[in-house]
Structure formats: C-alpha cells, structure tokens
Write a protein that holds these residues in place. Structure first.
Motif, mmCIF file in Angstrom:
data_model
loop_
_atom_site.group_PDB
_atom_site.id
_atom_site.type_symbol
_atom_site.label_atom_id
_atom_site.label_comp_id
_atom_site.label_asym_id
_atom_site.label_seq_id
_atom_site.Cartn_x
_atom_site.Cartn_y
_atom_site.Cartn_z
ATOM 1 N N TYR A 1 -22.108 53.136 13.815
ATOM 2 C CA TYR A 1 -21.598 53.544 12.505
ATOM 3 C C TYR A 1 -20.080 53.390 12.425
ATOM 4 O O TYR A 1 -19.543 53.122 11.348
ATOM 5 N N LEU B 1 -19.549 49.840 11.508
ATOM 6 C CA LEU B 1 -19.873 49.643 10.089
ATOM 7 C C LEU B 1 -18.787 50.227 9.193
ATOM 8 O O LEU B 1 -18.370 49.597 8.217
ATOM 9 N N ARG B 2 -18.319 51.429 9.540
ATOM 10 C CA ARG B 2 -17.306 52.112 8.726
ATOM 11 C C ARG B 2 -16.004 51.332 8.674
ATOM 12 O O ARG B 2 -15.354 51.240 7.628
ATOM 13 N N THR B 3 -15.626 50.738 9.800
ATOM 14 C CA THR B 3 -14.369 49.988 9.872
ATOM 15 C C THR B 3 -14.549 48.531 9.457
ATOM 16 O O THR B 3 -13.600 47.745 9.548
ATOM 17 N N ARG B 4 -15.762 48.179 9.065
ATOM 18 C CA ARG B 4 -16.107 46.834 8.596
ATOM 19 C C ARG B 4 -15.914 45.747 9.644
ATOM 20 O O ARG B 4 -15.686 44.592 9.319
ATOM 21 N N ARG B 5 -15.999 46.132 10.900
ATOM 22 C CA ARG B 5 -15.998 45.131 11.970
ATOM 23 C C ARG B 5 -17.388 44.523 12.122
ATOM 24 O O ARG B 5 -17.540 43.475 12.736
ATOM 25 N N ALA C 1 -20.696 43.653 9.602
ATOM 26 C CA ALA C 1 -21.163 43.575 8.214
ATOM 27 C C ALA C 1 -22.555 44.186 8.082
ATOM 28 O O ALA C 1 -23.361 44.126 9.009
ATOM 29 N N SER C 2 -22.800 44.772 6.924
ATOM 30 C CA SER C 2 -24.127 45.337 6.637
ATOM 31 C C SER C 2 -24.329 45.356 5.133
ATOM 32 O O SER C 2 -23.419 45.081 4.367
ATOM 33 N N THR D 1 -26.670 47.637 1.994
ATOM 34 C CA THR D 1 -27.475 48.809 1.694
ATOM 35 C C THR D 1 -28.512 48.419 0.656
ATOM 36 O O THR D 1 -28.185 47.832 -0.376
ATOM 37 N N ARG E 1 -29.715 51.288 5.278
ATOM 38 C CA ARG E 1 -28.674 50.388 5.782
ATOM 39 C C ARG E 1 -29.350 49.303 6.613
ATOM 40 O O ARG E 1 -30.177 49.602 7.459
ATOM 41 N N ALA F 1 -24.695 38.814 11.487
ATOM 42 C CA ALA F 1 -23.518 39.684 11.579
ATOM 43 C C ALA F 1 -23.335 40.179 13.011
ATOM 44 O O ALA F 1 -22.206 40.288 13.498
ATOM 45 N N TYR G 1 -20.140 39.301 15.326
ATOM 46 C CA TYR G 1 -19.369 40.370 15.967
ATOM 47 C C TYR G 1 -19.212 40.101 17.462
ATOM 48 O O TYR G 1 -18.113 40.201 18.008
#
Length: 61
Positions: free
Chosen positions: A24, A27-31, A33-34, A36, A41, A47, A51
């Motif tokens: 998470y 995901l939160r820092t957008r390193r 991709a996801s 919704t 999620r 992705a 990464y």
C-alpha cells in the motif's frame, strides 16, 4: 503471467513477496500503478514488471 492480467492486493503481495503495508505504501506513493474498480483495487501485471525493472535499474547505479 499474462501481460494484461489484473491482480488483487494479496496476489501482488505474493508476487513481490512483501507485506500489505509495504504494497500500500508503493500504491500510495504511486511507485506502483493500480486501478480501482468499484471498491476493489487491482494491480496490472505489467505494473509489477515495470516496478521491478525500475528498481533493478536504480540498484545498478
């Protein structure tokens, strides 16, 4: 794994072998991709591959 497959959070955790909070954070820092869909999620397999590739390239510097 197919290129356009969508993984759940637990599946992505297993693929990267990391914990829930670490995933998470990515995901939160957008390193990572996801997308919704409704309240769910999903992480595209490409992705995860992107990464890992970026992470390897940064480690090689």
């Amino acid at each position: 794994m197919r290129d356009n497959e969508l993984l759940t959070v637990p599946e992505a955790m297993a693929h990267l072998k990391i914990g829930r909070s670490a995933l998470y954070d990515l995901l939160r820092t957008r390193r990572l991709a996801s997308l919704t869909i409704g309240r769910a999620r999903r992480i595209p397999t490409h992705a995860l591959d992107d990464y890992v590739q970026r992470h390897l390239e940064e480690a090689a510097r």
